[in-house]
Design a protein around this motif. Structure first.
Motif, short mmCIF file in Angstrom:
data_model
loop_
_atom_site.label_atom_id
_atom_site.label_comp_id
_atom_site.label_asym_id
_atom_site.label_seq_id
_atom_site.Cartn_x
_atom_site.Cartn_y
_atom_site.Cartn_z
N MET A 1 -9.95 -190.33 42.03
CA MET A 1 -9.08 -189.19 41.92
C MET A 1 -9.83 -187.95 42.43
O MET A 1 -10.97 -187.73 42.09
N LYS A 2 -9.13 -187.18 43.23
CA LYS A 2 -9.74 -185.96 43.78
C LYS A 2 -9.95 -184.92 42.69
O LYS A 2 -9.18 -184.84 41.74
N LYS A 3 -10.96 -184.11 42.88
CA LYS A 3 -11.22 -182.98 41.98
C LYS A 3 -10.36 -181.80 42.45
O LYS A 3 -9.91 -181.74 43.59
N SER A 4 -10.12 -180.86 41.54
CA SER A 4 -9.22 -179.74 41.84
C SER A 4 -9.65 -178.96 43.07
O SER A 4 -8.81 -178.58 43.89
N HIS A 5 -10.95 -178.72 43.23
CA HIS A 5 -11.40 -177.95 44.40
C HIS A 5 -11.15 -178.71 45.70
O HIS A 5 -10.87 -178.12 46.73
N GLU A 6 -11.20 -180.05 45.62
CA GLU A 6 -10.93 -180.86 46.81
C GLU A 6 -9.45 -180.82 47.18
O GLU A 6 -9.09 -180.76 48.36
N VAL A 7 -8.60 -180.81 46.16
CA VAL A 7 -7.16 -180.72 46.39
C VAL A 7 -6.82 -179.39 47.05
O VAL A 7 -6.08 -179.33 48.04
N CYS B 1 -12.35 -173.53 46.61
CA CYS B 1 -12.47 -174.81 47.32
C CYS B 1 -13.84 -175.44 47.17
O CYS B 1 -14.17 -176.40 47.86
N LYS C 1 -8.84 -177.43 48.74
CA LYS C 1 -9.43 -177.39 50.08
C LYS C 1 -8.53 -178.13 51.07
O LYS C 1 -8.26 -177.64 52.17
N SER C 2 -8.02 -179.29 50.67
CA SER C 2 -7.11 -180.06 51.54
C SER C 2 -5.83 -179.28 51.83
O SER C 2 -5.29 -179.35 52.93
#
Length: 156
Positions: A1-7, A35, A9-10
């Motif tokens: 599962m992606k972390k919030s900062h990765e979401v 991000c 950033k995407s």
């Protein structure tokens, strides 16, 4: 599962941090900090809006803000119910399938009864249809999650 900062950033990368910052009236550095990982002294990240919203839900025990966000993005959220291990796999799979069909039948019944009442479905009646639809989605999601977790597979 992606972390919030990765979401974030995407989501932000295709538009660019500069454009997002300008539209939101924030500094570009703030957008960049959102991000990046936060909570670690070695990282320069800042607690982002997703982390803050999650904390609000945790503190209040109320996730209506998440439901509101879904509605604002023309989507709908179905909570993942807890799946329990099956003791009798065949009975459990068939039982779950029967429950899904029962819920589907109840949703169709709500539509049929609402429409039969004047050849239309008014807002009050649509609330019942929505309730039955949400229950159906939740039950089906529970079954799919149980399948994904291998709860119906005792071949190992």
């Amino acid at each position: 599962m992606k972390k919030s900062h990765e979401v974030l950033k995407s989501a932000i990368t295709p538009c660019g941090a500069k454009a997002v910052a300008a539209e939101m009236g924030l500094s570009q550095s703030m957008i960049y900090k959102w991000c990046q990982p936060s909570g670690n002294p070695d990282c320069s990240g800042s607690e982002n809006p997703l982390d803050r919203l999650l904390e609000i839900c945790r503190l209040t025990g109320d996730d209506s803000a998440i439901n509101w966000l879904c509605q604002q993005t023309d989507s709908f959220r179905v909570k993942n119910p807890a799946a329990e291990a099956a003791t009798d796999i065949k009975q459990s799979v068939l039982g779950n399938t029967q429950v899904i069909l029962k819920e589907f039948s109840e949703m169709l019944e709500a539509v049929t009864e609402s429409y039969a009442n004047g050849q239309r479905i008014d807002l009050k009646e649509s609330e019942r249809v929505r309730k039955e639809w949400d229950e159906l989605k939740s039950i089906a999601e529970q079954f799919v999650c149980a399948c994904e977790q291998g709860l119906f597979d005792h071949s190992n």
